[in-house]
Design an enzyme around this catalytic site. Structure first.
Site, PDB file in Angstrom:
ATOM      1  N   THR A 383       0.875  -1.167   0.000  1.00 53.18           N
ATOM      2  CA  THR A 383       0.000   0.000   0.000  1.00 53.18           C
ATOM      3  C   THR A 383       0.909   1.212   0.000  1.00 53.18           C
ATOM      4  OG1 THR A 383      -1.760  -1.163   1.077  1.00 53.18           O
ATOM      5  CG2 THR A 383      -1.678   1.151   1.554  1.00 53.18           C
ATOM      6  N   THR A 401      -4.499   2.378  -1.629  1.00 53.08           N
ATOM      7  CA  THR A 401      -4.044   1.021  -1.945  1.00 53.08           C
ATOM      8  C   THR A 401      -4.861   0.348  -3.028  1.00 53.08           C
ATOM      9  OG1 THR A 401      -3.503  -1.112  -0.934  1.00 53.08           O
ATOM     10  CG2 THR A 401      -5.520  -0.073  -0.174  1.00 53.08           C
ATOM     11  N   ASN A 403      -4.713  -2.912  -2.521  1.00 53.34           N
ATOM     12  CA  ASN A 403      -4.640  -4.049  -1.607  1.00 53.34           C
ATOM     13  C   ASN A 403      -3.371  -4.841  -1.866  1.00 53.34           C
ATOM     14  OD1 ASN A 403      -5.287  -5.638   0.556  1.00 53.34           O
ATOM     15  ND2 ASN A 403      -6.377  -7.118  -0.696  1.00 53.34           N
ATOM     16  N   SER A 454     -10.671  -2.086   6.849  1.00 50.95           N
ATOM     17  CA  SER A 454      -9.271  -1.800   6.516  1.00 50.95           C
ATOM     18  C   SER A 454      -8.433  -1.728   7.783  1.00 50.95           C
ATOM     19  CB  SER A 454      -9.229  -0.448   5.793  1.00 50.95           C
ATOM     20  OG  SER A 454      -7.914  -0.023   5.578  1.00 50.95           O
TER      21      SER A 454
HETATM   22  O1  DON Z   1      -6.982  -1.704   3.767  1.00 50.67           O
HETATM   23  C1  DON Z   1      -6.153  -2.470   4.215  1.00 50.67           C
HETATM   24  O2  DON Z   1      -5.901  -2.586   5.387  1.00 50.67           O
HETATM   25  C2  DON Z   1      -5.344  -3.300   3.260  1.00 50.67           C
HETATM   26  N1  DON Z   1      -6.036  -3.478   2.036  1.00 50.67           N
HETATM   27  C3  DON Z   1      -4.050  -2.610   3.098  1.00 50.67           C
HETATM   28  C4  DON Z   1      -3.134  -3.409   2.289  1.00 50.67           C
HETATM   29  C5  DON Z   1      -1.738  -3.146   2.610  1.00 50.67           C
HETATM   30  O3  DON Z   1      -1.359  -2.372   3.418  1.00 50.67           O
HETATM   31  C6  DON Z   1      -0.819  -3.951   1.836  1.00 50.67           C
HETATM   32  N2  DON Z   1       0.465  -3.899   2.407  1.00 50.67           N
HETATM   33  N3  DON Z   1       0.859  -4.787   3.030  1.00 50.67           N
END
Ligand code: DON
Length: 582
Positions: A383, A401, A403, A454
């Site tokens: 992200t 992000t 994701n 999230s």
């Molecule tokens: O919204 C969220 O928490 C996740 N989709 C964020 C993804 C993320 O931080 C990926 N990195 N590891």
């Protein structure tokens, strides 16, 4: 080691940051995970734009040069502090489930098939980044969209160079990317066997179709992607590959202005993001517990205090699993979860000498997740976050992000839009871990139009002496580890009195209830500290790097500003000079 050192050196050449040796600035400051995005922000500030213009320019540019993290096919959250009005705005432009989504859409023959929620068409939630960025600009920016989008357009046309991070994430997702002809063409290059493969360092990635889409956005606004030919192309691509997202979903989507979450730590006001992220709640709960347990401050890296920190986190993640989801679908007991009484109750269950086994804490479901995805990578960073503080004291903390790395890997032909896989943040079944190993419950079950829970936690901390001025703007990627990265930067500044660069660079420690293990950065703990924590019952997993914090700060006494980009990443911290900020 040699390879690693030379790769890093090459990355520095590829992305040489114009950051001066002097890290103190009198004007605006910015930190982001990409030098190109930080430069885009600085360009807006130098043209007289404010923090919102700078953040939006950086966000559009970040989507071009960091397709493995973010882009207009994704969504996110932004906090905006308007110094003149002394107001913080919170914009939720997170994706929602398409109208055709259903609770058991990832269940096949009684089993959840996790890959359907991370790879390809069925993993795509309604993208909203364009609407989000333009809503920020319309509400609080000062420059026209064509100016703010110009750096992103230049980068899409002229290209950017493949870095070690790009390579690592493309390697992780090479099979997924090969599944979309356009994704393979754009983001991979033919390997020795003729198959699309991870490009060499320095390969230039140009995105002419994306440039055309950005041009249309600058001209027509968000309608350029939520209606007409682009929306139909998105529908055709997703539905043609077996997904459910429709043009009508895109047309129906609305961003949401939310009431920020407010708390305090050591007499500093802390403002963070409310659900549908669980990140802000975790940040405030852990700070609240720690303040009760250690009224005089924490001892940095002291065994006793690290133990309390880990136990506070364990309890915050139980509450998350039990209670949190989209507030527009489920009534969330937020006031109670953040009340001093509840935090005192949680703090009382902490044994100061022994780790509580996670299985002894219940979120109202099975306390151990079913086998399957517990070997997840809670430490990966896919992200992106950016923080900006302008000369006038306006600030933005924006986390966005797709994701997982490269999102769904699905690129919409003719548009250059890489679509997210945000559906994986739902509970595909109650208490089943997602790709970050984090479990959630009934409140996060899939439903049409609902936002997946999230972990993102854009956060602002205000000054004690000048409570109308931002002290710190911070955020990070890292899936379920995001709140812990934000917390540690904050604690390093407020308790350990570290300067921002050290606070961002210092080693990190993470715990998320399930799986029952402490995740640590390499070299973050002395062997003796780790052994003392093991003797209390903590078990450890060591990872390369935890998080990628991007932070800006104003010194309370001098008004001088600093920006810090996490040394674990490839970003840049930049600042303006000139007349004093105040
Ligand atoms: O919204 C969220 O928490 C996740 N989709 C964020 C993804 C993320 O931080 C990926 N990195 N590891």
């Amino acid at each position: 080691m040699l390879f690693r050192a030379s790769a890093v050196a090459l990355a520095c050449v590829l992305r040489a940051s114009p950051a001066a040796a002097d890290p103190l600035h009198r004007g605006g400051v910015v930190a982001s995970a990409y030098p190109e995005a930080s430069r885009a922000a600085l360009e807006m500030l130098d043209r007289g734009g404010n923090a919102v213009d700078a953040a939006v320019a950086a966000a559009f540019a970040a989507g071009v040069v960091g397709p493995y993290h973010n882009g207009i096919g994704g969504g996110g959250f932004a906090l905006v502090y308007l110094a003149g009005a002394r107001t913080t705005l919170a914009l939720d432009f997170r994706e929602v489930a398409p109208a055709g989504a259903s609770r058991d859409m990832y269940v096949r023959e009684g089993q959840v098939v996790g890959q359907l929620a991370t790879d390809g068409a069925l993993s795509v939630a309604v993208p909203a980044a364009t609407q989000g960025y333009l809503a920020l600009l319309a509400r609080a920016g000062t420059l026209p969209p064509e100016t703010v989008l110009a750096p992103a357009l230049r980068l899409a046309r002229g290209g950017f160079q493949v870095t070690p991070k790009y390579q690592a994430l493309a390697r992780l997702r090479v099979d997924c990317l090969r599944g979309s002809a356009d994704a393979a063409r754009l983001f991979l290059r033919p390997g020795p066997d003729g198959l699309p493969a991870v490009p060499a360092l320095g390969t230039v990635i140009r995105q002419p179709e994306l440039a055309r889409t950005l041009e249309r956005i600058a001209r027509e606004g968000a309608r350029a992607v939520t209606a007409g030919a682009v929306a139909l192309a998105i529908e055709r691509t997703v539905q043609g590959a077996g997904g459910i997202l429709s043009a009508e979903d895109l047309a129906r989507y609305r961003v949401r202005w939310r009431e920020p979450l407010r708390g305090s730590y050591r007499d500093h006001a802390v403002v963070t993001f409310p659900p549908p992220t669980a990140g802000g709640v975790a940040v405030l709960q852990v700070l609240g517990m720690l303040e009760q347990l250690r009224p005089a401050g924490l001892e940095r890296r002291g065994v006793e205090d690290l133990h309390l920190y880990l136990e506070a986190l364990r309890r915050a993640y139980v509450d998350r699993a039990r209670w949190l989801g989209d507030p527009d679908f489920t009534a969330l007991p937020l006031e109670r979860l953040l009340s001093p009484d509840h935090l005192a109750e949680l703090a009382r269950t902490i044994d100061p000498k022994r780790a509580t086994p996670s299985a002894a804490l219940s979120a109202g479901g099975p306390s151990e997740p079913p086998a399957g995805r517990t070997a997840a990578q809670p430490a990966a960073t896919h992200t992106t976050h950016l923080s900006v503080l302008d000369r006038a004291g306006n600030a933005v903390a924006l986390t966005t992000t797709l994701n997982y790395a490269f999102g769904s890997c699905l690129v919409v032909p003719g548009t250059g839009i890489l679509l997210n896989d945000q559906m994986d943040d739902f509970a595909a079944a109650p208490m089943r871990p997602n790709v970050y190993g984090v479990v959630t419950g009934e409140a996060n079950a899939i439903a049409p139009g609902k936002t997946p829970l999230s972990s993102m936690a854009p956060t602002l901390v205000f000054q004690k002496v000048h409570p109308g001025r931002v002290l710190l703007a911070v955020g990070s990627p890292g899936g379920s580890t995001i709140p812990t990265t934000v917390l540690q930067v904050l604690i390093n500044v407020l308790d350990a009195r570290m300067d921002l660069v050290r606070a961002v660079g210092a080693g990190r420690v993470h715990e998320q209830w399930l799986p029952d293990q402490v995740v640590v950065d390499q070299q973050s703990l002395e062997p003796a500290t780790r052994a003392a924590l093991e003797a209390r019952g903590h078990t450890f997993r060591i990872v390369d790097a935890l998080g990628d914090a991007e932070a800006v700060m104003e010194d309370e006494e001098t008004g001088l500003r600093t920006a810090a980009s996490d040394p674990r990443g490839e970003g840049a911290a930049l600042g303006q000079d000139g007349p004093p900020a105040r």
